[in-house]
Design a protein around this motif. Structure first.
Motif, PDB file in Angstrom:
ATOM      1  N   MET A 149       0.808  -1.221   0.000  1.00  0.00           N
ATOM      2  CA  MET A 149       0.000   0.000   0.000  1.00  0.00           C
ATOM      3  C   MET A 149       0.851   1.286   0.000  1.00  0.00           C
ATOM      4  O   MET A 149       0.673   2.162  -0.836  1.00  0.00           O
ATOM      5  CB  MET A 149      -0.887  -0.047   1.244  1.00  0.00           C
ATOM      6  N   ILE A 150       1.772   1.371   0.910  1.00  0.00           N
ATOM      7  CA  ILE A 150       2.628   2.560   0.994  1.00  0.00           C
ATOM      8  C   ILE A 150       4.002   2.242   0.405  1.00  0.00           C
ATOM      9  O   ILE A 150       4.537   3.018  -0.395  1.00  0.00           O
ATOM     10  CB  ILE A 150       2.811   3.026   2.459  1.00  0.00           C
ATOM     11  N   ALA A 151       4.531   1.054   0.790  1.00  0.00           N
ATOM     12  CA  ALA A 151       5.881   0.692   0.335  1.00  0.00           C
ATOM     13  C   ALA A 151       5.952   0.676  -1.191  1.00  0.00           C
ATOM     14  O   ALA A 151       6.914   1.169  -1.776  1.00  0.00           O
ATOM     15  CB  ALA A 151       6.256  -0.675   0.901  1.00  0.00           C
ATOM     16  N   GLY A 152       4.926   0.138  -1.828  1.00  0.00           N
ATOM     17  CA  GLY A 152       4.901   0.065  -3.290  1.00  0.00           C
ATOM     18  C   GLY A 152       4.885   1.446  -3.917  1.00  0.00           C
ATOM     19  O   GLY A 152       5.530   1.702  -4.940  1.00  0.00           O
ATOM     20  N   GLU A 153       4.156   2.332  -3.283  1.00  0.00           N
ATOM     21  CA  GLU A 153       4.046   3.708  -3.783  1.00  0.00           C
ATOM     22  C   GLU A 153       5.416   4.411  -3.677  1.00  0.00           C
ATOM     23  O   GLU A 153       5.818   5.136  -4.591  1.00  0.00           O
ATOM     24  CB  GLU A 153       3.009   4.442  -2.947  1.00  0.00           C
ATOM     25  N   ILE A 154       6.098   4.167  -2.560  1.00  0.00           N
ATOM     26  CA  ILE A 154       7.423   4.780  -2.380  1.00  0.00           C
ATOM     27  C   ILE A 154       8.407   4.171  -3.386  1.00  0.00           C
ATOM     28  O   ILE A 154       9.158   4.876  -4.051  1.00  0.00           O
ATOM     29  CB  ILE A 154       7.924   4.580  -0.922  1.00  0.00           C
ATOM     30  N   GLU A 155       8.323   2.852  -3.529  1.00  0.00           N
ATOM     31  CA  GLU A 155       9.237   2.146  -4.435  1.00  0.00           C
ATOM     32  C   GLU A 155       9.051   2.599  -5.887  1.00  0.00           C
ATOM     33  O   GLU A 155      10.014   2.805  -6.610  1.00  0.00           O
ATOM     34  CB  GLU A 155       8.971   0.634  -4.333  1.00  0.00           C
ATOM     35  N   GLY A 156       7.814   2.816  -6.280  1.00  0.00           N
ATOM     36  CA  GLY A 156       7.529   3.193  -7.670  1.00  0.00           C
ATOM     37  C   GLY A 156       7.696   4.675  -7.955  1.00  0.00           C
ATOM     38  O   GLY A 156       7.576   5.112  -9.096  1.00  0.00           O
ATOM     39  N   GLY A 157       7.939   5.476  -6.942  1.00  0.00           N
ATOM     40  CA  GLY A 157       8.134   6.915  -7.143  1.00  0.00           C
ATOM     41  C   GLY A 157       6.841   7.714  -7.131  1.00  0.00           C
ATOM     42  O   GLY A 157       6.850   8.929  -7.327  1.00  0.00           O
ATOM     43  N   GLY A 158       5.713   7.020  -6.932  1.00  0.00           N
ATOM     44  CA  GLY A 158       4.426   7.731  -6.933  1.00  0.00           C
ATOM     45  C   GLY A 158       4.169   8.519  -5.648  1.00  0.00           C
ATOM     46  O   GLY A 158       3.383   9.463  -5.638  1.00  0.00           O
ATOM     47  N   SER A 218      -4.786  15.342   1.552  1.00  0.00           N
ATOM     48  CA  SER A 218      -4.303  15.239   2.929  1.00  0.00           C
ATOM     49  C   SER A 218      -3.901  13.796   3.253  1.00  0.00           C
ATOM     50  O   SER A 218      -4.297  12.854   2.556  1.00  0.00           O
ATOM     51  CB  SER A 218      -5.405  15.672   3.889  1.00  0.00           C
ATOM     52  N   ALA A 219      -3.125  13.664   4.343  1.00  0.00           N
ATOM     53  CA  ALA A 219      -2.686  12.334   4.784  1.00  0.00           C
ATOM     54  C   ALA A 219      -3.899  11.449   5.079  1.00  0.00           C
ATOM     55  O   ALA A 219      -3.927  10.266   4.723  1.00  0.00           O
ATOM     56  CB  ALA A 219      -1.817  12.476   6.021  1.00  0.00           C
ATOM     57  N   GLY A 220      -4.921  12.042   5.706  1.00  0.00           N
ATOM     58  CA  GLY A 220      -6.118  11.290   6.068  1.00  0.00           C
ATOM     59  C   GLY A 220      -6.840  10.761   4.842  1.00  0.00           C
ATOM     60  O   GLY A 220      -7.305   9.626   4.820  1.00  0.00           O
ATOM     61  N   LYS A 221      -6.904  11.590   3.812  1.00  0.00           N
ATOM     62  CA  LYS A 221      -7.613  11.182   2.596  1.00  0.00           C
ATOM     63  C   LYS A 221      -6.845  10.064   1.873  1.00  0.00           C
ATOM     64  O   LYS A 221      -7.461   9.129   1.350  1.00  0.00           O
ATOM     65  CB  LYS A 221      -7.770  12.391   1.674  1.00  0.00           C
ATOM     66  N   ILE A 222      -5.529  10.166   1.873  1.00  0.00           N
ATOM     67  CA  ILE A 222      -4.712   9.110   1.251  1.00  0.00           C
ATOM     68  C   ILE A 222      -4.960   7.791   1.982  1.00  0.00           C
ATOM     69  O   ILE A 222      -5.234   6.762   1.383  1.00  0.00           O
ATOM     70  CB  ILE A 222      -3.203   9.471   1.311  1.00  0.00           C
ATOM     71  N   LEU A 223      -4.917   7.871   3.308  1.00  0.00           N
ATOM     72  CA  LEU A 223      -5.096   6.676   4.140  1.00  0.00           C
ATOM     73  C   LEU A 223      -6.486   6.068   3.923  1.00  0.00           C
ATOM     74  O   LEU A 223      -6.619   4.864   3.710  1.00  0.00           O
ATOM     75  CB  LEU A 223      -4.878   7.048   5.609  1.00  0.00           C
ATOM     76  N   ARG A 224      -7.500   6.940   3.944  1.00  0.00           N
ATOM     77  CA  ARG A 224      -8.879   6.454   3.761  1.00  0.00           C
ATOM     78  C   ARG A 224      -9.028   5.757   2.410  1.00  0.00           C
ATOM     79  O   ARG A 224      -9.574   4.661   2.328  1.00  0.00           O
ATOM     80  CB  ARG A 224      -9.859   7.626   3.847  1.00  0.00           C
ATOM     81  N   GLY A 225      -8.540   6.416   1.367  1.00  0.00           N
ATOM     82  CA  GLY A 225      -8.659   5.864   0.010  1.00  0.00           C
ATOM     83  C   GLY A 225      -8.026   4.491  -0.090  1.00  0.00           C
ATOM     84  O   GLY A 225      -8.601   3.559  -0.646  1.00  0.00           O
ATOM     85  N   LYS A 226      -6.843   4.366   0.483  1.00  0.00           N
ATOM     86  CA  LYS A 226      -6.114   3.109   0.374  1.00  0.00           C
ATOM     87  C   LYS A 226      -6.791   2.005   1.191  1.00  0.00           C
ATOM     88  O   LYS A 226      -6.919   0.880   0.743  1.00  0.00           O
ATOM     89  CB  LYS A 226      -4.666   3.307   0.828  1.00  0.00           C
ATOM     90  N   MET A 257      -5.642  -6.460   7.803  1.00  0.00           N
ATOM     91  CA  MET A 257      -5.465  -5.273   6.965  1.00  0.00           C
ATOM     92  C   MET A 257      -4.598  -4.221   7.660  1.00  0.00           C
ATOM     93  O   MET A 257      -3.651  -3.693   7.070  1.00  0.00           O
ATOM     94  CB  MET A 257      -6.832  -4.672   6.632  1.00  0.00           C
ATOM     95  N   PHE A 258      -4.902  -3.955   8.916  1.00  0.00           N
ATOM     96  CA  PHE A 258      -4.153  -2.898   9.614  1.00  0.00           C
ATOM     97  C   PHE A 258      -2.704  -3.307   9.879  1.00  0.00           C
ATOM     98  O   PHE A 258      -1.805  -2.466   9.807  1.00  0.00           O
ATOM     99  CB  PHE A 258      -4.868  -2.493  10.909  1.00  0.00           C
ATOM    100  N   VAL A 259      -2.497  -4.586  10.191  1.00  0.00           N
ATOM    101  CA  VAL A 259      -1.111  -5.045  10.402  1.00  0.00           C
ATOM    102  C   VAL A 259      -0.314  -4.860   9.104  1.00  0.00           C
ATOM    103  O   VAL A 259       0.761  -4.256   9.093  1.00  0.00           O
ATOM    104  CB  VAL A 259      -1.079  -6.531  10.865  1.00  0.00           C
ATOM    105  N   SER A 260      -0.887  -5.338   7.981  1.00  0.00           N
ATOM    106  CA  SER A 260      -0.173  -5.243   6.696  1.00  0.00           C
ATOM    107  C   SER A 260       0.056  -3.789   6.306  1.00  0.00           C
ATOM    108  O   SER A 260       1.144  -3.427   5.846  1.00  0.00           O
ATOM    109  CB  SER A 260      -0.966  -5.941   5.591  1.00  0.00           C
ATOM    110  N   ALA A 261      -0.972  -2.950   6.477  1.00  0.00           N
ATOM    111  CA  ALA A 261      -0.846  -1.542   6.075  1.00  0.00           C
ATOM    112  C   ALA A 261       0.195  -0.828   6.932  1.00  0.00           C
ATOM    113  O   ALA A 261       0.998  -0.041   6.411  1.00  0.00           O
ATOM    114  CB  ALA A 261      -2.205  -0.854   6.190  1.00  0.00           C
ATOM    115  N   THR A 262       0.182  -1.111   8.240  1.00  0.00           N
ATOM    116  CA  THR A 262       1.147  -0.447   9.122  1.00  0.00           C
ATOM    117  C   THR A 262       2.566  -0.882   8.772  1.00  0.00           C
ATOM    118  O   THR A 262       3.471  -0.056   8.680  1.00  0.00           O
ATOM    119  CB  THR A 262       0.843  -0.759  10.605  1.00  0.00           C
TER     120      THR A 262
END
Lengths: 332, 554
Positions: B376-385, B395-403, B451-456
């Motif tokens: 969710m986050i690691a892939g985004e960082i890895e891909g440059g997105g 906002s951070a909250g909106k990114i988190l909610r969407g994902k 879900m929360f364990v994997s996302a965190t």
């Protein structure tokens, strides 16, 4: 093109990572409609400056504003004012170009009806309309760069910051990229472009900033910068005929000193002098040539090139670094 | 052959230099030792019959097989994808090394790592052997030889997957998926169809021979899963080895054939669009497609979170047509489970069938969630997105909610698959209505925790492969760890300790709710819900703070 109204104002910007100084009191001002070629060796501090300007990094000290918005305090405003294209494209799998742009349009809260039109406009501006249905990851590097620029333009930003937009492009794509950037500047946008392809950059920029070792070594128009950084200038003596050229070359050596490099181009009837001699010496040389009856058609200074200025700045930075290291060793 | 040695040396050294390898070997050594210690006789005296030693041996073999299934598939698949993405395969292919050398080199290096993995279990196995009752050649050597064959089988599967996957994330997901399908899924049809003479039942009997599990059970002299006293007409160990050898040979040939420049030049479809096709094609596609994947999508409406839409669109199976296929697949699975429930309750009670559905469902959740949320986050960082997202006003909250919503919807669809099965249970035994509701709540909790364990975990990594692997490890620890303690419920662990451990596991709460065998005496609800809810709340806060930190200027 460029107006006198400052858009990007950077004052004493510094960024430290522990003991490492990435940026050291960098200051510059950029007017609306300017194209700044921001150059420097790898690790010079270009990307750090850019990251501070777009709100990805926080400066250790100093300020940076874009159209009056502070890059630290007014981050939300800055994001709307700036279009940023990093050196890494940042694609998403399985997304078509139109969807990719649609996502970023939505991220900038552009209403759906406006967004559709805006996507068409930016695709047209970047000559990318034909690739709108292609998958982003299937595009070549040059195509992705164009999509990247289209993305930065979506929210109609005042300032565009492009990190290495011509990197890895073939000559044809580079020419297209140059045309796109000039078109954007003609619309009154301010562009900050970093690149290592200096001849390319010197063709489009009306301002150049050379940064090395975290410091801004030179800033101004291209002739100003090259004059500032070049220790030697090139003087061309254009003659009406190619007679007695060697005698003129000998005379130039005599007046300008043996450290000057004198070359003769009989085909062009030109004697070229690369010299560190001052204006007084040059005036004396010209006077002597005319008084001796040599038929001088032109006696002119040739503008130095960006590459030379770049190398000169890099050498100064290297010398500083070496001196600092030596003084540290002595202190130990 | 010397070419293969060059590759083996490079690959194996790279593996051995990584701290991750050391951590894995240490974990395997410690876990196998723990398995033996847990089953070690409390009196310090072993009976002469060797029954206790055999019991320890059984537990150890299962632990070793589980470790092999969890660890081995990761390395070969990722290794090849990284080589392709880093363009180093190009360098290898342009060197005088043959394709076979590259393949055998890679497989050899992986098998070298497997040897180390097996060596790590030797201290535990030695203790087990010391207890007596085991033969060095018939039990211990046979087991190690068998596990070596299983490992080779998994390595070939991993390398094969690696030649098809484009990203490390996909390689990881598919290698686990294929491993799970070959080792676990192949066993189930026979489980339900055994005793029947039909053609399908015969096929199911053959299918189960593909799995190493019945063969392992044969080594430890156990009845096959749900064997119900039936005599097996084929030796599962012999047949597994034959079938695995066939798969290894075919797989190796395919991998060697695929190890070419075409792997580096896999241009994907450039994107045909229906809107620009002829009227005839458009009309035909309208008839044949409920949702045409090639139709130009409309813009993201204002009421939808753009990050959520982006997540679905950029996910390989996240498009609407794939979601519909997923719903259809879930419906079929659901019908099969319903049938199994109906048939199963004739022979057995409702509770064991309910327990089986729960275990299957949680296995599916644990298998799927790290693939969905781990990157969710690691892939985004890895891909440059990620940097592109940071320079937008989202906002951070909106990114988190969407994902999170994008993962929630997919998991909800998976959970819905078994609802008819529970409906049947309630129909057969209406008194279970309240318990079934408790099961459903526990399963939702299990999905949320996963879900929360994997996302965190994802938010603390910069590469998808690392995040996904750690997510799998944590979830397995969370779901399988308390079950391991439960399996030792009489000795050495007391009732209170086991109950406290089971509270950590939402699956145990569901099994407790349905009163599955072995879970009747515990009182896990609502304590397990409180724990899961509390854990989710803490993880949401950590995740939010981490996303805020990641979106802020450095």
């Amino acid at each position: 093109m460029a107006s006198q109204e400052p858009v990007v104002v950077i004052r004493d910007l510094s960024k430290h990572y522990g003991e490492f100084v990435a940026l050291d009191r960098l200051s510059l001002t950029l007017e609306r409609g300017s194209i700044l070629g921001f150059i420097g060796p790898n690790g010079a501090g270009k990307t750090t400056t850019i990251r501070i300007l777009v709100g990805l990094a926080r400066p250790t000290s100093g300020t940076a504003t874009i159209a009056g918005a502070d890059c630290v305090k007014d981050l939300h405003k800055v994001r709307k004012l700036v279009g940023y294209m990093p050196d890494k494209f940042g694609s998403y799998d399985n997304m078509r170009v139109r969807e990719y742009l649609d996502f970023f349009g939505a991220a900038f809260s552009i209403p759906r009806s406006v967004r559709r039109k805006r996507i068409e406009e930016v695709l047209e501006l970047t000559n990318a309309t034909w690739m709108q249905d292609r998958f982003v990851e299937s595009l070549s590097h040059g195509m992705q760069q164009r999509v990247g620029i289209a993305r930065t333009l979506l929210h109609n930003p005042e300032v565009l910051i492009l990190d290495e937009p011509a990197n890895g492009l073939d000559p044809e794509a580079r020419i297209e990229m140059r045309e796109i950037l000039l078109r954007l500047a003609s619309e009154g946008r301010t562009l900050i472009v970093t690149s290592h392809i200096l001849p390319e950059l010197s063709r489009i920029c009306n301002k150049v900033g050379i940064v090395a070792g975290g410091k801004l070594r030179a800033f101004g128009t291209l002739p100003e910068v090259t004059r500032e950084l070049s220790q030697k200038q090139t003087i061309e003596i254009q003659l009406l005929t190619s007679e007695n050229m060697q005698a003129i070359a000998d005379k130039a050596t005599q007046f300008l000193g043996p450290e000057s490099e004198i070359t003769v181009s009989a085909a062009e009837s030109i004697v070229r002098c690369r010299t560190a001699a001052n204006e007084e010496k040059l005036a004396q040389l010209l006077q002597k040539l005319i008084s001796e009856g040599h038929r001088v058609a032109q006696f002119r200074e040739v503008a130095g090139d960006l590459e030379e200025a770049f190398v000169s700045a890099a050498r100064v930075a290297d010398a500083e670094r070496a001196a600092a290291k030596k003084s540290q060793e002595v202190a130990r | 052959m010397s070419g293969a040695l060059v590759i083996i040396e490079r690959e194996l050294l790279a593996l051995l230099r990584s701290q991750r390898t050391l951590a894995i070997l240490m974990t395997v050594a410690i876990s196998s030792a723990v398995v033996v210690i847990l089953k070690w006789p409390t009196s310090g005296v072993v009976d002469l019959s060797g029954a206790q030693a055999r019991q320890v041996f059984q537990w150890l073999t299962y632990a070793m097989l589980t470790a092999s299934l969890l660890i081995i598939p990761v390395f070969p698949a990722i290794s090849l994808v990284r080589e392709v993405r880093g363009r180093t395969l190009e360098l290898l292919l342009n060197s005088p090394l043959s394709r076979a050398s590259i393949y055998f080199g890679k497989a050899g290096a992986m098998m070298g790592f497997v040897m180390l993995l097996l060596f790590a279990t030797i201290p535990a196995m030695s203790c087990c052997y010391m207890m007596g009752g085991l033969s060095l050649s018939n039990d211990v050597a046979k087991l190690y030889g068998f596990l070596f064959a299983v490992a080779l089988h998994l390595v070939v599967i991993g390398l094969l997957v690696g030649t098809y996957a484009r990203t490390t994330e996909a390689a990881l997901r598919w290698s686990y998926g294929v491993t799970f399908a070959v080792t676990v899924v192949t066993v189930f049809p026979n489980f339900f169809l055994q005793g029947s003479d039909s053609l399908i039942a015969a096929g199911a009997r053959w299918l189960r021979l593909l799995s190493p599990i019945p063969a392992l059970m044969k080594i430890v002299s156990q009845q096959s899963i749900g064997g119900a006293g039936l005599i097996e007409d084929r030796d599962p160990l012999r047949w597994y080895l034959i079938l695995a050898a066939v798969q290894i040979v075919i797989g190796s040939i395919v991998v060697i054939k695929r190890l070419s420049h075409s792997l580096l030049d896999r241009s994907r479809s450039q994107g045909i669009i229906t809107d620009e096709q002829t009227a005839g094609v458009r009309a035909a596609r309208r008839v044949f497609f409920l949702i045409d994947p090639q139709k130009r999508s409309t813009g993201i409406p204002w009421y939808l979170n753009p990050v959520m839409v982006k997540e679905f669109r950029s996910r390989q199976f996240g498009r609407l047509h794939w979601l519909i296929r997923l719903v259809a697949g879930c419906a079929v699975l659901s019908l099969m489970l319903t049938l199994a429930t109906t048939l199963g309750t004739i022979d057995w009670e409702v509770e064991p069938i309910g327990g089986l559905i729960i275990v299957l469902q949680v296995a599916l959740i644990v298998l799927m969630t790290p693939g969905l949320a781990g990157g969710m986050i690691a892939g985004e960082i890895e891909g440059g997105g990620w940097n592109l997202l940071r320079v937008t006003p989202i906002s951070a909250g909106k990114i988190l909610r969407g994902k999170l919503i994008s993962v929630c919807i997919t998991l909800a669809l998976l959970l819905c698959a078994t609802l008819p099965g529970y409906a049947i249970i309630m129909l057969i035994k209406p008194s279970l209505q309240e318990q079934v509701w408790q099961v459903l709540i526990s399963l939702v909790m299990a999905a949320l925790v996963s879900m929360f364990v994997s996302a965190t975990v994802s938010s603390f990594f910069r590469s998808t492969a690392g995040a996904t692997t750690v997510s799998y490890a944590l979830l397995i620890l969370l779901f399988a760890g308390p079950m391991l303690i439960w399996m030792n419920r009489d000795a050495p662990f007391g009732h209170t300790f086991v109950e406290k451990s089971l509270v950590l596991n939402p699956m145990a709460a569901a099994l407790n709710a349905i009163q599955a065998t072995g879970f009747e005496s515990y009182n896990l609800i609502p304590a397990a819900w409180y724990f899961a809810g509390g854990l989710c709340s803490v993880l949401v806060i950590v995740l939010y703070l981490r996303i805020r930190q990641l979106t802020r200027p450095e």
